[in-house]
Every structure is written in structure tokens, then in C-alpha cells.
Design a protein around this motif. Structure first.
Motif, PDB file in Angstrom:
ATOM      1  N   THR A  96       8.807  -0.868   5.212  1.00 15.31           N
ATOM      2  CA  THR A  96       8.279   0.453   4.858  1.00 15.31           C
ATOM      3  C   THR A  96       9.400   1.361   4.371  1.00 15.31           C
ATOM      4  O   THR A  96      10.561   1.220   4.756  1.00 15.31           O
ATOM      5  CB  THR A  96       7.596   1.143   6.055  1.00 15.31           C
ATOM      6  N   LEU A  97       9.001   2.271   3.513  1.00 14.59           N
ATOM      7  CA  LEU A  97       9.872   3.341   3.037  1.00 14.59           C
ATOM      8  C   LEU A  97       9.079   4.631   3.256  1.00 14.59           C
ATOM      9  O   LEU A  97       7.986   4.795   2.713  1.00 14.59           O
ATOM     10  CB  LEU A  97      10.193   3.131   1.550  1.00 14.59           C
ATOM     11  N   CYS A 156       0.844  -1.205   0.000  1.00 14.52           N
ATOM     12  CA  CYS A 156       0.000   0.000   0.000  1.00 14.52           C
ATOM     13  C   CYS A 156       0.871   1.245   0.000  1.00 14.52           C
ATOM     14  O   CYS A 156       2.057   1.196   0.311  1.00 14.52           O
ATOM     15  CB  CYS A 156      -0.964   0.011   1.179  1.00 14.52           C
ATOM     16  N   ILE A 157       0.228   2.337  -0.363  1.00 13.35           N
ATOM     17  CA  ILE A 157       0.843   3.664  -0.301  1.00 13.35           C
ATOM     18  C   ILE A 157      -0.075   4.500   0.578  1.00 13.35           C
ATOM     19  O   ILE A 157      -1.292   4.526   0.373  1.00 13.35           O
ATOM     20  CB  ILE A 157       0.974   4.298  -1.697  1.00 13.35           C
ATOM     21  N   ALA A 158       0.518   5.186   1.570  1.00 17.24           N
ATOM     22  CA  ALA A 158      -0.298   5.954   2.507  1.00 17.24           C
ATOM     23  C   ALA A 158       0.293   7.340   2.709  1.00 17.24           C
ATOM     24  O   ALA A 158       1.505   7.525   2.667  1.00 17.24           O
ATOM     25  CB  ALA A 158      -0.386   5.221   3.846  1.00 17.24           C
ATOM     26  N   TYR A 174       5.439   3.999   1.816  1.00 17.06           N
ATOM     27  CA  TYR A 174       5.315   2.876   0.895  1.00 17.06           C
ATOM     28  C   TYR A 174       5.510   1.626   1.738  1.00 17.06           C
ATOM     29  O   TYR A 174       6.520   1.472   2.409  1.00 17.06           O
ATOM     30  CB  TYR A 174       6.388   2.967  -0.197  1.00 17.06           C
ATOM     31  N   LEU A 175       4.526   0.721   1.737  1.00 14.67           N
ATOM     32  CA  LEU A 175       4.527  -0.428   2.645  1.00 14.67           C
ATOM     33  C   LEU A 175       4.288  -1.699   1.849  1.00 14.67           C
ATOM     34  O   LEU A 175       3.481  -1.715   0.904  1.00 14.67           O
ATOM     35  CB  LEU A 175       3.421  -0.237   3.688  1.00 14.67           C
ATOM     36  N   THR A 230      -1.587  -0.476  12.075  1.00 19.62           N
ATOM     37  CA  THR A 230      -0.671  -0.474  13.219  1.00 19.62           C
ATOM     38  C   THR A 230       0.734  -0.109  12.762  1.00 19.62           C
ATOM     39  O   THR A 230       1.428   0.693  13.402  1.00 19.62           O
ATOM     40  CB  THR A 230      -0.672  -1.848  13.913  1.00 19.62           C
ATOM     41  N   VAL A 231       1.163  -0.695  11.652  1.00 19.81           N
ATOM     42  CA  VAL A 231       2.499  -0.415  11.116  1.00 19.81           C
ATOM     43  C   VAL A 231       2.609   1.057  10.712  1.00 19.81           C
ATOM     44  O   VAL A 231       3.610   1.717  11.005  1.00 19.81           O
ATOM     45  CB  VAL A 231       2.816  -1.352   9.928  1.00 19.81           C
ATOM     46  N   LEU A 232       1.577   1.584  10.060  1.00 19.88           N
ATOM     47  CA  LEU A 232       1.596   2.996   9.649  1.00 19.88           C
ATOM     48  C   LEU A 232       1.713   3.913  10.868  1.00 19.88           C
ATOM     49  O   LEU A 232       2.441   4.906  10.848  1.00 19.88           O
ATOM     50  CB  LEU A 232       0.346   3.346   8.843  1.00 19.88           C
TER      51      LEU A 232
END
Length: 180
Positions: free
Chosen positions: A55-56, A7-9, A63-64, A31-33
């Protein structure tokens, strides 16, 4: 190794996501975000359950991707970089708009600085004008006072001169220097 989810957030809001296998990744991704935003580190690797989340984090965009192999970090890293640099036409439009907004902000900042400088000069000019007006009023008062003092002295001089002349005339008349 399989990348099962990506995903992209922007912040915590997921802009785009792709799930290649069945399963619910949204809760773990949320949770990771949250953790990525708290840490604000460019790269993060987090183990949750049987998946490893890579993640980046660049310029507020995360970017995950989730992989099922904890030992392989090269493939997810390459995948994330490819996601970041895979731009389409909309991204270039957004970049152009961001550039224009930055330019407008710069011009507005310069204009505000110029306005503040002009206001400062105007305040100095106003203060000087007020000082000149005060000085002019004080000068007028001083002139009036000096004029009054001069008239008082002039009246005294006239009175004293008249008294001296009158005294001289009286003395001259009494001594018969001036015949009567």
C-alpha cells in the motif's frame, strides 16, 4: 511475479479496483485498508494468505495492490507510484476545485479574523461610551449637590449679614449715634 489485484480507496471506500485473476480480494483488501488507516504510515506491506498486499497512503488516499511474490517489493512499489501519478483530466479538475476551496477557506478565515477584530474594537468603544455616560451622570449629580450646598451657605451668609446689620443698627440706635 503477478499483480493480481489493485484498488484505490478513500478511507475504507474503494473508489476503483481491478482484478486480473479470479478470486475474491475484497474481504482481504477491506482488512488491509482498515490496518492502513489505523497505522497511517505512507508505505505498508502486509502478508495475507498466499498474497502480499502493498500500500501507498498519501493525503487520505490509499493505493493498494496484491502480488503473489513476497520477495519482490520493487515491482509493486513502482506499480503503486505509477497508479498515483497516472492522473487524468478529472483529477486535475478535482485538484483545481480543491485549490479553489482552499483559497475560499483562507479568504473566509481572514474575513472572520477582521470581523472579530472589529467586534473587539466596537466592544471597547461601547465600554468607553458607557464609562462616559456614567461619568456625565455622576457630574450632573455632583453639580446639583454643589449647587444645593452653595445655596445653603449663601442663605446662611445672608442671614448672618442681616443679623449683624440689624445688631449694628440696634446698637447705634441705643447709643443715640443715630438720632431717633
Amino acid at each position: 511475479m503477478t499483480i493480481a489485484y489493485s484498488c484505490i480507496a478513500n478511507g475504507r471506500a474503494v473508489l476503483a479496483e481491478l482484478t486480473l485473476t479470479g478470486g475474491s480480494y475484497q474481504e482481504a483488501a477491506a482488512t488491509v485498508l482498515k490496518l492502513v488507516l489505523l497505522r497511517a504510515e505512507p508505505k505498508t506491506i502486509i502478508q495475507m494468505g498466499s498474497f502480499v498486499y502493498h500500500t501507498l497512503f498519501i493525503d487520505g488516499i490509499t493505493y493498494l495492490c496484491a502480488s503473489d511474490n513476497a520477495l519482490d517489493t520493487v515491482t509493486p512499489s513502482a506499480f503503486l507510484k505509477n497508479m498515483k501519478y497516472n492522473k487524468n483530466q478529472e483529477d486535475s479538475l478535482i485538484s483545481a476545485l480543491k485549490s479553489q476551496v482552499t483559497d475560499v477557506k483562507y479568504v473566509m478565515t481572514q474575513n472572520i479574523d477582521k470581523i472579530l477584530e472589529r467586534e473587539e474594537r466596537l466592544n471597547i468603544f461601547t465600554d468607553r461610551t458607557d464609562d462616559l455616560q456614567t461619568t456625565a451622570k455622576e457630574s450632573q449629580k455632583t453639580r446639583k449637590i454643589l449647587g444645593r450646598i452653595w445655596w445653603k451657605h449663601f442663605k446662611k451668609i445672608i442671614v448672618i449679614t442681616m443679623a449683624i446689620l440689624l445688631s449694628i443698627i440696634i446698637i447705634l440706635l441705643s447709643t443715640n449715634v443715630i438720632p431717633t
